[in-house]
Design a protein around this motif. Structure first.
Motif, PDB file in Angstrom:
ATOM      1  N   TYR A  32       0.878  -1.176   0.000  1.00 57.46           N
ATOM      2  CA  TYR A  32       0.000   0.000   0.000  1.00 57.46           C
ATOM      3  C   TYR A  32       0.908   1.216   0.000  1.00 57.46           C
ATOM      4  CZ  TYR A  32      -3.502   3.323   1.820  1.00 57.46           C
ATOM      5  OH  TYR A  32      -4.337   4.388   2.009  1.00 57.46           O
ATOM      6  N   TYR A  36       0.633  11.855   0.926  1.00 61.69           N
ATOM      7  CA  TYR A  36      -0.070  12.795   1.784  1.00 61.69           C
ATOM      8  C   TYR A  36       0.290  14.216   1.375  1.00 61.69           C
ATOM      9  CZ  TYR A  36      -1.114   8.843   4.809  1.00 61.69           C
ATOM     10  OH  TYR A  36      -1.578   7.636   5.303  1.00 61.69           O
ATOM     11  N   GLN A  38       0.259  18.258   2.769  1.00 62.52           N
ATOM     12  CA  GLN A  38       0.176  19.071   3.972  1.00 62.52           C
ATOM     13  C   GLN A  38       0.315  20.543   3.633  1.00 62.52           C
ATOM     14  OE1 GLN A  38       3.317  18.622   6.917  1.00 62.52           O
ATOM     15  NE2 GLN A  38       1.954  19.230   8.583  1.00 62.52           N
ATOM     16  N   LYS A  42      -1.466  23.035   8.942  1.00 60.50           N
ATOM     17  CA  LYS A  42      -2.452  21.939   8.946  1.00 60.50           C
ATOM     18  C   LYS A  42      -1.753  20.604   9.105  1.00 60.50           C
ATOM     19  CE  LYS A  42      -5.879  24.727   7.863  1.00 60.50           C
ATOM     20  NZ  LYS A  42      -6.983  25.006   8.808  1.00 60.50           N
ATOM     21  N   GLY A  43      -2.529  19.574   9.460  1.00 59.64           N
ATOM     22  CA  GLY A  43      -1.981  18.241   9.484  1.00 59.64           C
ATOM     23  C   GLY A  43      -1.953  17.640   8.084  1.00 59.64           C
ATOM     24  N   PRO A  44      -1.094  16.636   7.871  1.00 51.30           N
ATOM     25  CA  PRO A  44      -1.098  15.958   6.567  1.00 51.30           C
ATOM     26  C   PRO A  44      -2.453  15.303   6.302  1.00 51.30           C
ATOM     27  CG  PRO A  44       0.860  15.390   7.855  1.00 51.30           C
ATOM     28  CD  PRO A  44      -0.077  16.115   8.775  1.00 51.30           C
ATOM     29  N   LEU A  46      -4.400  12.425   3.608  1.00 48.83           N
ATOM     30  CA  LEU A  46      -4.236  11.425   2.556  1.00 48.83           C
ATOM     31  C   LEU A  46      -4.738  11.981   1.229  1.00 48.83           C
ATOM     32  CD1 LEU A  46      -3.484   8.499   1.808  1.00 48.83           C
ATOM     33  CD2 LEU A  46      -5.850   7.873   2.369  1.00 48.83           C
ATOM     34  N   PHE A  89       4.255  14.068   1.243  1.00 56.72           N
ATOM     35  CA  PHE A  89       4.959  12.963   1.892  1.00 56.72           C
ATOM     36  C   PHE A  89       4.514  11.639   1.291  1.00 56.72           C
ATOM     37  CE2 PHE A  89       6.784  15.255   5.444  1.00 56.72           C
ATOM     38  CZ  PHE A  89       5.906  16.301   5.676  1.00 56.72           C
ATOM     39  N   SER A  93       2.985   1.224   3.130  1.00 55.41           N
ATOM     40  CA  SER A  93       2.114   0.320   3.891  1.00 55.41           C
ATOM     41  C   SER A  93       1.828   0.837   5.283  1.00 55.41           C
ATOM     42  CB  SER A  93       2.752  -1.075   3.968  1.00 55.41           C
ATOM     43  OG  SER A  93       2.340  -1.851   2.884  1.00 55.41           O
ATOM     44  N   ASP A  95       4.006   1.036   7.726  1.00 60.35           N
ATOM     45  CA  ASP A  95       5.326   1.193   8.323  1.00 60.35           C
ATOM     46  C   ASP A  95       5.403   2.263   9.402  1.00 60.35           C
ATOM     47  OD1 ASP A  95       8.375   2.671   7.598  1.00 60.35           O
ATOM     48  OD2 ASP A  95       8.220   0.637   8.379  1.00 60.35           O
ATOM     49  N   MET A  96       4.484   3.181   9.412  1.00 55.79           N
ATOM     50  CA  MET A  96       4.396   4.295  10.378  1.00 55.79           C
ATOM     51  C   MET A  96       5.468   5.350  10.152  1.00 55.79           C
ATOM     52  SD  MET A  96       3.359   2.319  13.904  1.00 55.79           S
ATOM     53  CE  MET A  96       4.660   1.085  13.827  1.00 55.79           C
ATOM     54  N   ARG A  97       6.295   5.177   9.139  1.00 56.27           N
ATOM     55  CA  ARG A  97       7.291   6.189   8.830  1.00 56.27           C
ATOM     56  C   ARG A  97       6.991   6.794   7.465  1.00 56.27           C
ATOM     57  NH1 ARG A  97      12.542   2.681  10.354  1.00 56.27           N
ATOM     58  NH2 ARG A  97      11.123   1.045   9.626  1.00 56.27           N
ATOM     59  N   PHE A  98       7.441   8.019   7.325  1.00 58.64           N
ATOM     60  CA  PHE A  98       7.145   8.779   6.124  1.00 58.64           C
ATOM     61  C   PHE A  98       8.439   9.224   5.450  1.00 58.64           C
ATOM     62  CE2 PHE A  98       2.580   9.437   6.655  1.00 58.64           C
ATOM     63  CZ  PHE A  98       2.429   9.066   7.974  1.00 58.64           C
ATOM     64  N   ALA A 100      10.855  12.083   3.749  1.00 59.81           N
ATOM     65  CA  ALA A 100      11.291  13.343   4.357  1.00 59.81           C
ATOM     66  C   ALA A 100      10.472  14.543   3.915  1.00 59.81           C
ATOM     67  CB  ALA A 100      12.771  13.580   4.053  1.00 59.81           C
TER      68      ALA A 100
ATOM     69  N   TYR B  35       3.125  11.927  16.513  1.00 58.64           N
ATOM     70  CA  TYR B  35       4.292  12.323  15.749  1.00 58.64           C
ATOM     71  C   TYR B  35       4.703  13.724  16.177  1.00 58.64           C
ATOM     72  CZ  TYR B  35       3.352   8.570  12.365  1.00 58.64           C
ATOM     73  OH  TYR B  35       3.155   7.348  11.762  1.00 58.64           O
ATOM     74  N   PHE B  90       1.595  16.074  16.132  1.00 62.10           N
ATOM     75  CA  PHE B  90       0.412  15.606  15.424  1.00 62.10           C
ATOM     76  C   PHE B  90      -0.019  14.242  15.957  1.00 62.10           C
ATOM     77  CE2 PHE B  90      -0.265  18.721  12.231  1.00 62.10           C
ATOM     78  CZ  PHE B  90       0.974  19.227  11.901  1.00 62.10           C
ATOM     79  N   PRO B  97      -3.918   0.635   8.904  1.00 60.36           N
ATOM     80  CA  PRO B  97      -2.864   1.460   8.302  1.00 60.36           C
ATOM     81  C   PRO B  97      -2.402   0.976   6.941  1.00 60.36           C
ATOM     82  CG  PRO B  97      -2.371   0.988  10.595  1.00 60.36           C
ATOM     83  CD  PRO B  97      -3.552   0.154  10.250  1.00 60.36           C
ATOM     84  N   GLY B  98      -2.389  -0.323   6.746  1.00 60.18           N
ATOM     85  CA  GLY B  98      -1.916  -0.867   5.485  1.00 60.18           C
ATOM     86  C   GLY B  98      -2.974  -0.892   4.402  1.00 60.18           C
ATOM     87  N   TYR B 102      -3.634   6.982   7.179  1.00 57.52           N
ATOM     88  CA  TYR B 102      -3.791   7.688   8.443  1.00 57.52           C
ATOM     89  C   TYR B 102      -4.625   8.950   8.265  1.00 57.52           C
ATOM     90  CZ  TYR B 102       0.396   4.896   9.367  1.00 57.52           C
ATOM     91  OH  TYR B 102       1.290   3.862   9.488  1.00 57.52           O
ATOM     92  N   PHE B 104      -4.893  12.582  10.174  1.00 59.45           N
ATOM     93  CA  PHE B 104      -4.155  13.390  11.127  1.00 59.45           C
ATOM     94  C   PHE B 104      -5.033  14.461  11.742  1.00 59.45           C
ATOM     95  CE2 PHE B 104       0.341  12.264  10.767  1.00 59.45           C
ATOM     96  CZ  PHE B 104       0.340  11.473   9.625  1.00 59.45           C
ATOM     97  N   GLY B 105      -4.690  14.824  12.985  1.00 56.49           N
ATOM     98  CA  GLY B 105      -5.300  15.978  13.608  1.00 56.49           C
ATOM     99  C   GLY B 105      -4.665  17.256  13.096  1.00 56.49           C
ATOM    100  N   SER B 106      -5.119  18.377  13.637  1.00 52.31           N
ATOM    101  CA  SER B 106      -4.646  19.683  13.183  1.00 52.31           C
ATOM    102  C   SER B 106      -3.343  20.110  13.840  1.00 52.31           C
ATOM    103  CB  SER B 106      -5.709  20.742  13.433  1.00 52.31           C
ATOM    104  OG  SER B 106      -6.881  20.445  12.704  1.00 52.31           O
TER     105      SER B 106
END
Lengths: 108, 113
Positions: A32, A36, A38, A42-44, A46, A89, A93, A95-98, A100, B35, B90, B97-98, B102, B104-106
């Protein structure tokens, strides 16, 4: 260990041009691939995502191209507009990481 | 952002004081994340939760703790704030997630002086 590597760091495009941002991944188990967007303050959010069973996905002016053999996917913004100016960004999947991030500026 | 709220939005605190940031969701999503975002470092994961009372550390967890006593709330605590923790924080939620990414909040802008 960075699972996704994004390029370029910054990009300046004229209004009406095509913006292209690239992302390379390492983990072949990823299935996946989201992008994103941003805006400042604001927040990122999707923007668009693709699964590896297709090579391209288009939503309006935004297209993801996926190259499984090269382990790369890219975001194309057609007819770029000043309102597209934001930081983008990529991720892989769950991974919880983005990546840079790429700061896109579209000049009028 | 729909379904997820962060509080406070802005906070200034002094070095050495405890600070708690709150993330509240109305989506009943299982996964929640904290984050921090700093110039030149992108988004870095502090802690995450995969259920009530189930949490784990991310890549920059030192100096932070979290708690999740209810599905809808995920708290981030800075036990003794330092200037290096000045950042934008954030919260994010995810059902899968997969598969769905996600939300995100503000964000909370925290300044430690």
């Amino acid at each position: 260990q960075q699972q996704v590597k994004q390029s370029p760091q910054s990009l300046i495009v004229q209004k009406g041009g095509i913006s292209i941002i690239n992302c390379a991944y390492e983990n072949t188990a990823f299935d996946y691939f989201p992008w994103y967007q941003q805006f400042p303050g604001k927040g990122p959010a999707l923007l668009i995502a693709i699964r590896p069973d297709v090579s391209e996905k288009k939503e309006g002016r935004f297209t993801i191209s996926f190259n499984k053999s090269a382990k790369q996917f890219s975001l194309h913004i057609m007819d770029s507009q000043p309102g597209d100016s934001a930081t983008y960004f990529c991720a892989g999947s769950d991974d919880m990481r983005f990546g840079a991030g790429t700061r896109l500026t579209v000049k009028p | 952002d729909a379904g997820i709220t962060q509080s406070p939005r802005h906070k200034v605190t002094e070095t050495g004081t405890p600070v708690t940031l709150r993330c509240h969701q109305t989506e009943n999503h299982r996964y929640m994340y904290w984050y921090r975002q700093d110039p030149g470092h992108g988004l870095r994961l502090i802690h995450y939760s995969y259920g009530v009372k189930d949490t784990d550390k991310g890549e920059v967890s030192d100096g932070y703790s979290v708690s999740r006593s209810k599905t809808e709330d995920f708290l981030l605590t800075l036990e003794s704030a330092t200037s290096s923790q000045t950042s934008v924080y954030f919260c994010a939620i995810s059902e899968s997630p997969g598969r769905s990414g996600y939300t995100f909040g503000s964000g909370t802008r925290l300044t430690v002086v």
